[in-house]
Design an enzyme around this catalytic site. Structure first.
Site, PDB file in Angstrom:
ATOM      1  N   HIS A 247       1.705  -7.427   2.788  1.00 56.13           N
ATOM      2  CA  HIS A 247       3.115  -7.035   2.927  1.00 56.13           C
ATOM      3  C   HIS A 247       3.686  -7.490   4.276  1.00 56.13           C
ATOM      4  O   HIS A 247       4.489  -8.417   4.353  1.00 56.13           O
ATOM      5  CB  HIS A 247       3.252  -5.516   2.793  1.00 56.13           C
ATOM      6  CG  HIS A 247       2.839  -4.978   1.457  1.00 56.13           C
ATOM      7  ND1 HIS A 247       3.432  -5.386   0.292  1.00 56.13           N
ATOM      8  CD2 HIS A 247       1.904  -4.060   1.114  1.00 56.13           C
ATOM      9  CE1 HIS A 247       2.880  -4.744  -0.722  1.00 56.13           C
ATOM     10  NE2 HIS A 247       1.947  -3.935  -0.248  1.00 56.13           N
TER      11      HIS A 247
HETATM   12  C1  BDR Z   1       5.060  -1.338   3.135  1.00 52.65           C
HETATM   13  O1  BDR Z   1       4.790   0.070   3.219  1.00 52.65           O
HETATM   14  C2  BDR Z   1       3.800   0.314   4.188  1.00 52.65           C
HETATM   15  O2  BDR Z   1       2.787   1.075   3.620  1.00 52.65           O
HETATM   16  C3  BDR Z   1       3.240  -1.023   4.602  1.00 52.65           C
HETATM   17  O3  BDR Z   1       2.871  -1.029   5.975  1.00 52.65           O
HETATM   18  C4  BDR Z   1       4.357  -1.977   4.311  1.00 52.65           C
HETATM   19  O4  BDR Z   1       5.232  -2.084   5.409  1.00 52.65           O
HETATM   20  C5  BDR Z   1       4.623  -1.843   1.778  1.00 52.65           C
HETATM   21  O5  BDR Z   1       5.316  -1.207   0.750  1.00 52.65           O
END
Ligand code: BDR
Ligand code: CA
Length: 320
Positions: A247
């Site tokens: 992500h």
């Molecule tokens: C996002 O949510 C957080 O858990 C991660 O760090 C990322 O930024 C993914 O949905």
């Protein structure tokens, strides 16, 4: 080529820690500051993690603590220990060298405004947690909209390639943690690029890819390998992907190599009520002149396709 000046607004977070490593190592990026926000863990934990990671990666920059909760605080707050561990780093915080560094005296939103005002037209604001600090910065000094270079956000899901939400069927974690803030940020008149699940779930770091980090870049490769064990178990159990979604590191990659991504233009709104709370919706059709909740909002860019191998190569190259 001139390096991009970046403020990294983050809730570390395992994938945040990976993104920070890429930003810290890549010559195309000059990190100006870290600002922290609640999200993957409570604010005291994400700030402590940001301070320790910054020292671990050899960075010397201000770290400012930000919002402890969303703009409109709910009665109770949940933190995703099942995804990132109780310490936000997959149980590996204690493996980081002890750090005595202190947070900047300014709140995150003020540091964001100060730095954007100090270098008009230069700063990329990269936000990979709930958008509360960014909305507070807009409220604190609305003139930053004309002075920021761009705002890059990891968050949201637009349903392309079958990627809906990761918290509800339509809502992604960073957005559902503060939908009101996200709607303010996406509808402000400044250039936003949204790196959502549509692309981040296309970039999968498989088990063998993560295992290959071991022994690289001093102790960093070992740390990230260990920290991703917990994260990988979560994703494997949920989606059977044999690895992790990339992500926040994909959003960092956008700041370095935007040519790896395809963008779709159109105003973006966030649903703030009902069962679709936290959903991001882009109107990408040609304006018809009809009044809609999107029609008076500026177009923003949503990433809808990615060269996944290119992002994975970029990240791997950040290790020596
Ligand atoms: C996002 O949510 C957080 O858990 C991660 O760090 C990322 O930024 C993914 O949905
Ligand atoms: Ca994050």
């Amino acid at each position: 080529m001139k390096a991009s000046a970046v403020i990294f607004d983050t809730d570390p977070g395992i994938d945040d820690a990976m993104a920070l490593h890429l930003l810290a190592r890549h010559p195309a990026i000059e990190l100006r500051a870290l600002t922290t926000v609640f999200g993957n863990a409570p604010i005291a934990t994400t700030t402590r993690n940001a301070l320790s990671l910054s020292a671990f990666y050899g960075l010397d920059l201000p770290v400012a603590q930000g919002a402890a909760g969303p703009l409109h605080t709910p009665a109770e707050q949940d933190f995703p220990a099942h995804v990132h561990g109780d310490d936000g780093l997959g149980g590996m915080f204690t493996r980081l060298p002890p750090s005595t560094a202190q947070a900047d005296a300014r709140p995150a939103h003020q540091l964001i405004c100060d730095l954007i005002n100090a270098e008009p037209g230069e700063i990329t604001l990269l936000a990979v947690g709930p958008l509360t600090n960014v909305a507070l910065a807009l409220r604190h000094d609305p003139t930053i909209t004309s002075k920021v270079r761009q705002v890059v956000v990891m968050g949201g899901a637009f349903g392309t390639h079958g990627h809906g939400g990761n918290v509800t069927p339509v809502a992604e974690a960073n957005i559902i943690n503060d939908p009101e803030a996200a709607d303010i940020v996406f509808t402000a008149d400044w250039p936003v690029v949204i790196v959502g699940l549509d692309v981040t779930q296309e970039v999968v770091m498989k088990h063998h890819y993560l295992a290959a980090l071991q022994g690289k870049d001093g102790a960093v490769g070992d740390f990230l390998w260990e920290a991703t064990r917990h994260y990988q178990d979560f994703y494997h159990e949920r989606d059977g992907i044999g690895g992790i979604y990339s992500h926040d590191a994909s959003a960092a990659a956008f700041c370095i190599a935007p040519e790896l991504f395809s963008l779709r233009s159109g105003p973006v709104r966030v649903v703030t009520e009902g069962i679709a709370r936290g959903q991001t919706i882009q109107d990408f059709h040609k304006p018809t002149g009809e009044q809609t909740p999107w029609s008076s909002c500026p177009p923003q860019q949503a990433c809808i396709a990615v060269d996944a191998a290119g992002v994975l190569n970029l990240f791997a190259q950040a290790f020596n």
